[in-house]
Design an enzyme around this catalytic site. Structure first.
Site, PDB file in Angstrom:
ATOM      1  CE1 TYR A  57      -4.267  -2.881   6.614  1.00 61.59           C
ATOM      2  CE2 TYR A  57      -3.964  -0.193   5.250  1.00 61.59           C
ATOM      3  CZ  TYR A  57      -3.879  -1.742   5.074  1.00 61.59           C
ATOM      4  OH  TYR A  57      -4.050  -1.867   3.698  1.00 61.59           O
ATOM      5  CB  SER A  66      -1.022   0.003   1.740  1.00 60.84           C
ATOM      6  OG  SER A  66      -1.614   1.426   1.636  1.00 60.84           O
ATOM      7  CE  LYS A 120      -1.809  -3.975   3.463  1.00 54.18           C
ATOM      8  NZ  LYS A 120      -1.979  -5.480   2.658  1.00 54.18           N
TER       9      LYS A 120
HETATM   10  C1  WQD Z   1      -9.262   9.602   1.359  1.00 56.38           C
HETATM   11  C2  WQD Z   1     -10.060  11.138   0.858  1.00 56.38           C
HETATM   12  C3  WQD Z   1     -10.298  11.861   3.292  1.00 56.38           C
HETATM   13  C4  WQD Z   1     -13.776   9.071   3.766  1.00 56.38           C
HETATM   14  C5  WQD Z   1      -6.904   4.643   3.140  1.00 56.38           C
HETATM   15  C6  WQD Z   1      -5.955   3.778   3.499  1.00 56.38           C
HETATM   16  C7  WQD Z   1      -4.909   2.987   2.899  1.00 56.38           C
HETATM   17  C8  WQD Z   1      -5.654   2.366   1.578  1.00 56.38           C
HETATM   18  C9  WQD Z   1      -6.482   3.535   1.207  1.00 56.38           C
HETATM   19  C10 WQD Z   1      -6.989   0.391   2.127  1.00 56.38           C
HETATM   20  C11 WQD Z   1      -9.440  10.778   1.834  1.00 56.38           C
HETATM   21  C12 WQD Z   1     -11.096  11.728   2.388  1.00 56.38           C
HETATM   22  C13 WQD Z   1     -12.599  10.261   3.743  1.00 56.38           C
HETATM   23  C14 WQD Z   1     -14.750  10.241   3.911  1.00 56.38           C
HETATM   24  C15 WQD Z   1     -13.672  12.227   3.375  1.00 56.38           C
HETATM   25  N1  WQD Z   1      -5.981   0.874   2.600  1.00 56.38           N
HETATM   26  N2  WQD Z   1     -12.958  10.908   2.628  1.00 56.38           N
HETATM   27  N3  WQD Z   1     -15.118  11.592   3.519  1.00 56.38           N
HETATM   28  O1  WQD Z   1      -7.331   7.815   3.731  1.00 56.38           O
HETATM   29  O2  WQD Z   1      -6.231   7.679   1.266  1.00 56.38           O
HETATM   30  O3  WQD Z   1      -6.749   5.651   2.539  1.00 56.38           O
HETATM   31  O4  WQD Z   1      -7.702   3.545   2.183  1.00 56.38           O
HETATM   32  O5  WQD Z   1      -6.949  -0.908   2.874  1.00 56.38           O
HETATM   33  O6  WQD Z   1      -3.799   2.753   3.019  1.00 56.38           O
HETATM   34  O7  WQD Z   1      -5.057   4.597   4.864  1.00 56.38           O
HETATM   35  O8  WQD Z   1      -8.434   6.407   1.875  1.00 56.38           O
HETATM   36  O9  WQD Z   1     -11.048   6.690   0.840  1.00 56.38           O
HETATM   37  O10 WQD Z   1     -10.236   6.221   3.703  1.00 56.38           O
HETATM   38  O11 WQD Z   1      -9.987   8.649   2.145  1.00 56.38           O
HETATM   39  O12 WQD Z   1     -13.648  13.327   3.208  1.00 56.38           O
HETATM   40  O13 WQD Z   1     -16.351  10.152   4.224  1.00 56.38           O
HETATM   41  O14 WQD Z   1     -10.953  10.681   1.619  1.00 56.38           O
HETATM   42  O15 WQD Z   1     -10.053  12.935   4.193  1.00 56.38           O
HETATM   43  O16 WQD Z   1      -8.938  12.509   1.781  1.00 56.38           O
HETATM   44  P1  WQD Z   1      -7.115   7.530   2.285  1.00 56.38           P
HETATM   45  P2  WQD Z   1     -10.276   7.251   2.060  1.00 56.38           P
END
Ligand code: WQD
Length: 342
Positions: free
Chosen positions: A154, A129, A158
């Site tokens: 988590y 990741s 990785k």
């Molecule tokens: C993306 C953006 C949030 C939800 C994570 C893990 C990574 C991988 C994928 C997997 C961010 C914003 C999110 C919401 C929002 N893991 N957001 N409102 O955090 O980039 O990555 O998932 O198995 O290891 O860290 O992904 O989709 O959670 O967020 O504004 O309700 O969307 O702040 O900027 P992230 P995400």
């Protein structure tokens, strides 16, 4: 009789990335054996895979932490390559239950590598990741960008699993490993027959968006618009799930065709293009012709302002490139949510 060279064991193969990868492997002519303990996926993914490809992969309900059960899979099936997806993946939960993450994610991976070594099966593809880069000093990140100390158990699993793979390929002759570092996988198969099945309230952005559009959630919270980015919301590299699945086929091709230059290699798998959270939300509304109720709220703890991939290495060495447009991906995400609602 299956061809060992062309057979791939896919652990976690009924899950989101695993099921799409199984489809692309089958489309490329590989035989697929799926193992999964079904704790965070559904057996009916197999029906979707079969409908799309016309082939039903072999399936064994196995927990990869169970060495005895995993050994029986190695005895029963001949394969040269394994793709190890089987893992817990909720960042927040890993903060509350670190042992669950360390024990499940690492034991399952070590068991797999151990048996690959013992049975003389050469190729291990590890599902890593972009989280390993943490809040990097420069963007985009290349495979050489130094990893930052993990911010969650988590993320740490990785990093540790990557190191285990590197060390084992160094120590055990004939064992080869590739780690694919995924950025933000989103979307679903265009057939809407397979996709992500989040349990409970989704943590990730796109499932939250599609559930809000479907009326399951009242409104989307956008976590912060005061970041130092063009529109103030975070920047991510959203990679289409089918494109991501195809990167695995290119990787398995590379391994089975003896093209690896080193025993352990790493590739970023992203689009190379940063997209803001707000841009994604607006794009979703536009291509699907709907209005999404959303509100800007405070920042989410642990979020980094921006991360996106330099994909030069994957493009040039792996011969793989993300092809699907963000619009198509966002249409597929909505089509899948609508399919789930039926
Ligand atoms: C993306 C953006 C949030 C939800 C994570 C893990 C990574 C991988 C994928 C997997 C961010 C914003 C999110 C919401 C929002 N893991 N957001 N409102 O955090 O980039 O990555 O998932 O198995 O290891 O860290 O992904 O989709 O959670 O967020 O504004 O309700 O969307 O702040 O900027 P992230 P995400």
């Amino acid at each position: 009789m299956a061809n060992q060279h062309k057979t791939v064991l896919v652990s976690g193969g009924t899950g989101y990335i695993g099921s799409h990868t199984a489809v692309e492997l089958i489309n490329a002519g590989y035989d697929v054996v799926i193992i999964d303990n079904l704790v965070n996926s559904e057996i009916y993914s197999l029906d979707g895979i079969e409908k799309i490809t016309g082939k039903r992969p072999a399936f064994e309900k196995v927990d990869t932490c169970d060495m005895g059960a995993l050994r029986r899979v190695f005895e029963k099936y001949a394969f040269d390559s394994v793709i190890h997806f089987a893992a817990h993946k909720a960042v927040g939960e890993s903060m509350d239950e670190p042992l669950k993450y360390y024990s499940n994610n690492l034991v399952s991976f070590m068991n797999t590598v151990e048996l690959m070594k013992e049975f003389g099966r050469p190729n291990v593809l590890f599902s890593s990741s972009a989280t390993v880069y943490g809040n990097a000093d420069t963007q985009p990140v290349t495979e050489q960008t130094p990893r930052k100390p993990a911010e969650s158990p988590y993320g740490n699993t990785k990093q540790i699993a990557e190191d285990i793979l590197r060390d084992c390929t160094r120590a055990y002759r004939g064992l080869h490993g590739i780690a694919l570092r995924y950025f933000n996988p989103i979307g679903a198969h265009p057939s809407a027959l397979i996709g992500e099945l989040p349990r409970g309230v989704p943590n990730n952005l796109v499932p939250y968006i599609t559930q809000t559009a479907a009326g399951i959630r009242k409104e989307l919270s956008i976590f912060g618009d005061d970041y130092d980015t063009p529109d103030g919301t975070c920047l991510r590299d959203f990679i289409d799930i089918v494109d991501l699945a195809k990167a695995h086929v290119a990787t398995i091709d590379r391994m089975t065709q003896g093209k690896m230059e080193q025993d352990y290699e790493i590739f970023n798998v992203g689009t190379g293009r940063p997209v803001s959270v707000l841009e994604l939300v607006k794009g979703f509304e536009r291509v699907n012709n709907l209005k999404l109720p959303y509100r800007i709220t405070g920042r989410r703890q642990g979020d980094i302002p921006a991360v996106w991939a330099d994909t030069t290495r994957a493009n040039e060495v792996l011969g793989w490139k993300a092809e699907r447009s963000l619009d198509d991906t966002l249409r597929a995400a909505w089509a899948w949510q609508q399919h789930l609602g039926k």
